[in-house]
Design a protein around this motif. Structure first.
Motif, PDB file in Angstrom:
ATOM      1  N   THR A 154      17.907   0.328  -1.879  1.00 51.50           N
ATOM      2  CA  THR A 154      18.152   0.068  -3.299  1.00 51.50           C
ATOM      3  C   THR A 154      18.481   1.368  -4.019  1.00 51.50           C
ATOM      4  N   LEU A 155      19.505   1.347  -4.845  1.00 49.45           N
ATOM      5  CA  LEU A 155      19.834   2.464  -5.723  1.00 49.45           C
ATOM      6  C   LEU A 155      19.523   2.059  -7.154  1.00 49.45           C
ATOM      7  N   VAL A 156      18.978   2.986  -7.918  1.00 54.70           N
ATOM      8  CA  VAL A 156      18.601   2.701  -9.303  1.00 54.70           C
ATOM      9  C   VAL A 156      19.277   3.703 -10.224  1.00 54.70           C
ATOM     10  N   ASP A 157      19.976   3.187 -11.230  1.00 56.49           N
ATOM     11  CA  ASP A 157      20.554   4.019 -12.284  1.00 56.49           C
ATOM     12  C   ASP A 157      19.488   4.139 -13.370  1.00 56.49           C
ATOM     13  N   LEU A 158      18.896   5.305 -13.503  1.00 53.51           N
ATOM     14  CA  LEU A 158      17.797   5.483 -14.455  1.00 53.51           C
ATOM     15  C   LEU A 158      18.281   5.499 -15.900  1.00 53.51           C
ATOM     16  N   THR A 159      19.585   5.674 -16.103  1.00 52.65           N
ATOM     17  CA  THR A 159      20.127   5.648 -17.462  1.00 52.65           C
ATOM     18  C   THR A 159      20.162   4.221 -17.999  1.00 52.65           C
ATOM     19  N   THR A 160      20.578   3.288 -17.142  1.00 53.75           N
ATOM     20  CA  THR A 160      20.674   1.886 -17.546  1.00 53.75           C
ATOM     21  C   THR A 160      19.485   1.047 -17.066  1.00 53.75           C
ATOM     22  N   LYS A 161      18.676   1.623 -16.166  1.00 51.30           N
ATOM     23  CA  LYS A 161      17.522   0.958 -15.554  1.00 51.30           C
ATOM     24  C   LYS A 161      17.932  -0.211 -14.651  1.00 51.30           C
ATOM     25  N   GLU A 162      19.178  -0.204 -14.177  1.00 55.05           N
ATOM     26  CA  GLU A 162      19.672  -1.261 -13.303  1.00 55.05           C
ATOM     27  C   GLU A 162      19.486  -0.884 -11.836  1.00 55.05           C
ATOM     28  N   ALA A 163      18.998  -1.832 -11.030  1.00 54.28           N
ATOM     29  CA  ALA A 163      18.828  -1.640  -9.594  1.00 54.28           C
ATOM     30  C   ALA A 163      19.964  -2.329  -8.850  1.00 54.28           C
ATOM     31  N   SER A 164      20.494  -1.682  -7.825  1.00 52.72           N
ATOM     32  CA  SER A 164      21.597  -2.230  -7.036  1.00 52.72           C
ATOM     33  C   SER A 164      21.243  -2.217  -5.558  1.00 52.72           C
ATOM     34  N   GLY A 165      21.322  -3.369  -4.913  1.00 52.78           N
ATOM     35  CA  GLY A 165      21.083  -3.444  -3.487  1.00 52.78           C
ATOM     36  C   GLY A 165      22.344  -3.115  -2.713  1.00 52.78           C
ATOM     37  N   LEU A 166      22.195  -2.398  -1.584  1.00 56.92           N
ATOM     38  CA  LEU A 166      23.345  -2.057  -0.748  1.00 56.92           C
ATOM     39  C   LEU A 166      23.318  -2.881   0.533  1.00 56.92           C
ATOM     40  N   ALA A 167      24.468  -3.412   0.921  1.00 58.31           N
ATOM     41  CA  ALA A 167      24.597  -4.091   2.212  1.00 58.31           C
ATOM     42  C   ALA A 167      24.821  -3.000   3.251  1.00 58.31           C
ATOM     43  N   LEU A 168      23.816  -2.737   4.054  1.00 57.17           N
ATOM     44  CA  LEU A 168      23.881  -1.637   5.008  1.00 57.17           C
ATOM     45  C   LEU A 168      24.858  -1.928   6.138  1.00 57.17           C
ATOM     46  N   PRO A 169      25.536  -0.898   6.646  1.00 53.12           N
ATOM     47  CA  PRO A 169      26.398  -1.064   7.815  1.00 53.12           C
ATOM     48  C   PRO A 169      25.540  -1.184   9.073  1.00 53.12           C
TER      49      PRO A 169
END
Length: 231
Positions: A154-169
């Motif tokens: 998971t990556l989190v943008d602390l500016t917007t507080k949005e979390a993004s899941g990554l589909a791993l290779p």
């Protein structure tokens, strides 16, 4: 070939530790977080050596907290408190057996902490660094609990507080095992026992998978994730 087991140990922060646990379905990875603004980047396969794994760890799991910060009276730091500082932000949480069981990110100002983000979805290795170099993002490789098999990123943008899941290779790794019937060594492809991450810079994240037991001269499965344009 002589094998080297790298053990999970907080006492050896600068030596990578690998948890010996089985892999789950789909190569030992899963989407633990829904896709978000940081999910649309690109993956590039790269090479990684066992010797370089120590660079993924932090030198000090206790921060340190800046000397000119006056922490709130109810903020306590115990023997098992993980702390990471980036600018005016502090990441903190409690760990046990090398696992950080959730954490909070807060901004500090004038003796007060204001919560920016909380991670409560599972556990992550406590000795890794989470903040991007500029302190605006987090990278979290995690599992549901210490006994779970499948890893998420998971990556989190602390500016917007949005979390993004990554589909791993493909994170499956090659390892040499001894055949129980013949006693001979053979090569197998298995899910990773551990997935570890390290920011290369503010736009690129290194993601590496490894088995529980590896040869000291072996290469590991490793990928570079580049954030979407403009992120």
């Amino acid at each position: 070939m002589k094998r080297t087991v790298i053990a999970l140990s907080l006492a050896l922060v600068m030596a990578l530790a690998l948890c010996a646990c089985g892999g789950g379905e789909d190569g030992g990875t899963t989407m633990g977080t829904k896709k978000g603004p940081l999910s649309g980047g690109t993956w590039s396969e790269r090479k990684e050596s066992v010797e370089n794994l120590k660079s993924y760890g932090t030198e000090d799991v206790k921060g340190p907290i800046p000397a000119d910060w006056t922490m709130p009276a109810d903020f306590t730091v115990g023997d098992k408190t993980r702390i990471e500082i980036s600018g005016d932000k502090i990441l903190y949480g409690e760990f046990a057996d090398g696992w950080l069981k959730g954490f909070t990110v807060a901004s500090y100002a004038d003796g007060a902490l204001n919560t920016v983000y909380e991670f409560k979805d599972g556990v992550t290795t406590s000795w890794q660094q989470f903040f991007s170099p500029d302190g605006t993002k987090l990278a979290i490789a995690w599992k549901a609990d210490a006994d779970a098999n499948a890893w998420s990123l998971t990556l989190v943008d602390l500016t917007t507080k949005e979390a993004s899941g990554l589909a791993l290779p493909d994170m499956t790794v090659k390892t040499t095992v001894k055949d129980k019937e013949t006693g001979k060594e053979k090569e197998e492809t298995i899910p990773p026992s551990n997935i570890i991450v390290k920011w290369q810079d503010d736009k690129n994240l290194i993601v590496t998978g490894a088995p529980a037991s590896i040869g000291a001269d072996e290469e590991l499965v490793s990928w570079l994730y580049t954030l979407p344009d403009g992120k």
